[in-house]
Design an enzyme around this catalytic site. Structure first.
Site, PDB file in Angstrom:
ATOM      1  N   TYR A 142       0.820  -1.213   0.000  1.00  0.00           N
ATOM      2  CA  TYR A 142       0.000   0.000   0.000  1.00  0.00           C
ATOM      3  C   TYR A 142       0.856   1.266   0.000  1.00  0.00           C
ATOM      4  O   TYR A 142       0.463   2.286  -0.542  1.00  0.00           O
ATOM      5  CB  TYR A 142      -0.913   0.025   1.232  1.00  0.00           C
ATOM      6  CG  TYR A 142      -2.241  -0.654   1.013  1.00  0.00           C
ATOM      7  CD1 TYR A 142      -2.306  -2.009   0.717  1.00  0.00           C
ATOM      8  CD2 TYR A 142      -3.433   0.055   1.118  1.00  0.00           C
ATOM      9  CE1 TYR A 142      -3.523  -2.639   0.527  1.00  0.00           C
ATOM     10  CE2 TYR A 142      -4.654  -0.564   0.932  1.00  0.00           C
ATOM     11  CZ  TYR A 142      -4.691  -1.904   0.633  1.00  0.00           C
ATOM     12  OH  TYR A 142      -5.900  -2.513   0.445  1.00  0.00           O
ATOM     13  N   LYS A 193       2.962 -15.293   1.900  1.00  0.00           N
ATOM     14  CA  LYS A 193       3.293 -16.118   0.736  1.00  0.00           C
ATOM     15  C   LYS A 193       4.806 -16.280   0.683  1.00  0.00           C
ATOM     16  O   LYS A 193       5.485 -15.732  -0.188  1.00  0.00           O
ATOM     17  CB  LYS A 193       2.756 -15.460  -0.543  1.00  0.00           C
ATOM     18  CG  LYS A 193       1.262 -15.608  -0.740  1.00  0.00           C
ATOM     19  CD  LYS A 193       0.866 -16.977  -1.304  1.00  0.00           C
ATOM     20  CE  LYS A 193       1.275 -17.122  -2.761  1.00  0.00           C
ATOM     21  NZ  LYS A 193       0.924 -18.482  -3.286  1.00  0.00           N
ATOM     22  N   ASP A 226      -2.964 -17.982   0.290  1.00  0.00           N
ATOM     23  CA  ASP A 226      -3.986 -18.515  -0.628  1.00  0.00           C
ATOM     24  C   ASP A 226      -4.704 -19.701   0.022  1.00  0.00           C
ATOM     25  O   ASP A 226      -5.937 -19.815  -0.034  1.00  0.00           O
ATOM     26  CB  ASP A 226      -3.381 -18.894  -1.992  1.00  0.00           C
ATOM     27  CG  ASP A 226      -2.221 -19.870  -1.893  1.00  0.00           C
ATOM     28  OD1 ASP A 226      -1.630 -19.997  -0.798  1.00  0.00           O
ATOM     29  OD2 ASP A 226      -1.896 -20.521  -2.907  1.00  0.00           O
ATOM     30  N   ASP A 250      -6.513  -7.060   3.542  1.00  0.00           N
ATOM     31  CA  ASP A 250      -7.617  -6.387   2.860  1.00  0.00           C
ATOM     32  C   ASP A 250      -8.535  -7.432   2.227  1.00  0.00           C
ATOM     33  O   ASP A 250      -9.761  -7.401   2.406  1.00  0.00           O
ATOM     34  CB  ASP A 250      -7.036  -5.455   1.786  1.00  0.00           C
ATOM     35  CG  ASP A 250      -8.120  -4.716   1.022  1.00  0.00           C
ATOM     36  OD1 ASP A 250      -9.063  -4.209   1.671  1.00  0.00           O
ATOM     37  OD2 ASP A 250      -8.026  -4.642  -0.219  1.00  0.00           O
ATOM     38  N   ASP A 254     -12.381  -9.122   3.684  1.00  0.00           N
ATOM     39  CA  ASP A 254     -13.637  -9.075   2.920  1.00  0.00           C
ATOM     40  C   ASP A 254     -14.271 -10.463   2.847  1.00  0.00           C
ATOM     41  O   ASP A 254     -15.493 -10.608   2.949  1.00  0.00           O
ATOM     42  CB  ASP A 254     -13.396  -8.550   1.492  1.00  0.00           C
ATOM     43  CG  ASP A 254     -13.647  -7.046   1.370  1.00  0.00           C
ATOM     44  OD1 ASP A 254     -13.570  -6.358   2.407  1.00  0.00           O
ATOM     45  OD2 ASP A 254     -13.915  -6.577   0.256  1.00  0.00           O
TER      46      ASP A 254
END
Ligand code: IPM
Ligand code: MG
Length: 369
Positions: A142, A193, A226, A250, A254
């Protein structure tokens, strides 16, 4: 008693409607409970752009820095799709996070029993769900530099974002996750990751070392982000606290939000480091966005905004009993079958934003008596 100062930034879209319901609760707590909240107000997002040509004005930034806590509604909407990138509505939120140094974003995903059937997953998978996503909020892709689009001069352009984390940033967010886990089920799952990203390798190492050094009483697990996303929709109740970086946080938050039945339900707290007096800068906001399609119609669900205020009571003012009561009030109103459109179910009564807010305030009043 010293005043408790709050800056309200309702923002765009459904932000102002949702904030109006929190205002009622603040007014009640001041008038009948002597809570001593002093509120000020400012503009953020598209509404700030329209007034000042910036996503937040310098004056409002000053107010935010001075307040005990900021309550934030939502920003953005199609009206501002074409404004320059630097002053797009989201820039106001990102500046608040960065300048207030709000590195720890707490996103609880709680499935209220009354809403288990509103989830896209089978009710038995989400009934009683109570997970907390701890998202790093001031680092990673970000904010990493370089962040630009460059012209390669051969008819091609190159878009660059930089994912970068330093040890201290990972240590402090891991610390927050471990501390919070101790007040819950004492389990943390760290997601990155490391199989493709150097920042993921470091993230994994630093979380492991922080755990070993200071939090070995907490159960720690690592998951590739993932796979974590997959597990969140396969068996979400396996998680207690999830700690992850800014971008994964983020996305995963959601996903977690939707597990609970509606994006309109979930609050969040963004916290800085404690100062010498133990006070943290803080901003509270619903996870949902500005929902321009339903803005101004009085039908938005104010629960995430109200629950964000409950988090504010808990984390900024240590008003734990009030926070508990406000959360209980939300659950009671849902149990009684009152619903906004987004969570409407058969046999329930559909209400608008203000009526939902009034019902929660009435229940809160009763619980506080
Ligand atoms: C969120 C939002 C923001 C983010 C946007 C509005 C900048 O999606 O708080 O999750 O990406 O962090
Ligand atoms: Mg988001």
């Amino acid at each position: 008693m010293t005043a408790r100062t709050l800056l309200l930034l309702p923002g765009d879209g459904i932000g102002p409607e949702a904030m109006a319901e929190v205002r009622k609760i603040i007014a009640y707590m001041n008038a009948e409970r002597g809570a001593g909240f002093e509120t000020d107000e400012g503009l953020v997002g598209g509404s700030a752009y329209d007034a000042h040509g910036a996503a937040i004005s310098e004056g409002d930034m000053k107010k935010a820095l001075a307040a005990d806590a900021v309550l934030f509604g939502a920003v953005g909407g199609p009206k501002w799709d074409a404004v320059p990138y630097e002053v797009r509505p989201e820039a106001g939120l990102l500046r608040l996070r960065k300048d207030l140094k709000l590195f720890a974003n707490l996103r609880p995903a709680i499935c209220y029993p009354a809403l288990a059937s509103a989830s896209s997953l089978k009710p038995e998978l989400v009934e009683g769900l109570d997970i907390l996503i701890v998202r790093e909020l001031t680092g990673g892709v970000y904010f990493g530099e370089p962040k630009e689009i460059i012209d390669l001069g051969n008819g091609q352009k190159r878009g660059i974002d930089t994912q970068v984390y330093d040890t201290y940033e990972i240590e402090r967010i891991a610390g927050v996750a471990f501390e919070l886990a101790r007040t819950r089920q004492n389990r943390v799952c760290s997601m990155e990751k490391r199989n493709v990203m150097k920042s993921g390798v470091l993230w994994n190492q630093v979380v492991t070392e922080t755990h070993k050094r200071s939090y070995s009483d907490v159960q720690l697990e690592h998951m590739l982000a993932d796979a974590g996303g997959m597990q969140l929709v396969r068996a979400p109740k396996q998680f207690d606290v999830i700690v992850t970086d800014n971008l994964f946080g983020d996305m995963l938050s959601d996903v977690a939000a939707m597990l609970t039945g509606s994006l309109g339900m979930l609050p969040s707290a963004s916290l800085g480091a404690p100062d010498a007096k133990g006070q943290r800068k803080a901003l509270y906001e619903p996870v949902h966005g500005s929902a321009p399609d339903i803005a101004g119609k009085g039908i938005a669900n104010p629960i995430a905004m109200i629950a964000s205020f409950a988090m504010c009571l808990r984390y900024s003012f240590n008003m734990v009993a009030d926070a508990d009561n406000l959360e209980k009030a939300i659950a009671e109103v849902l149990d009684s079958g009152i619903r906004t459109g987004d969570i409407m179910a058969e046999g329930c009564r559909k209400v608008g934003t203000a009526e939902m807010g009034d019902a929660i305030l009435a229940a809160f009043r009763k619980l506080s008596a």
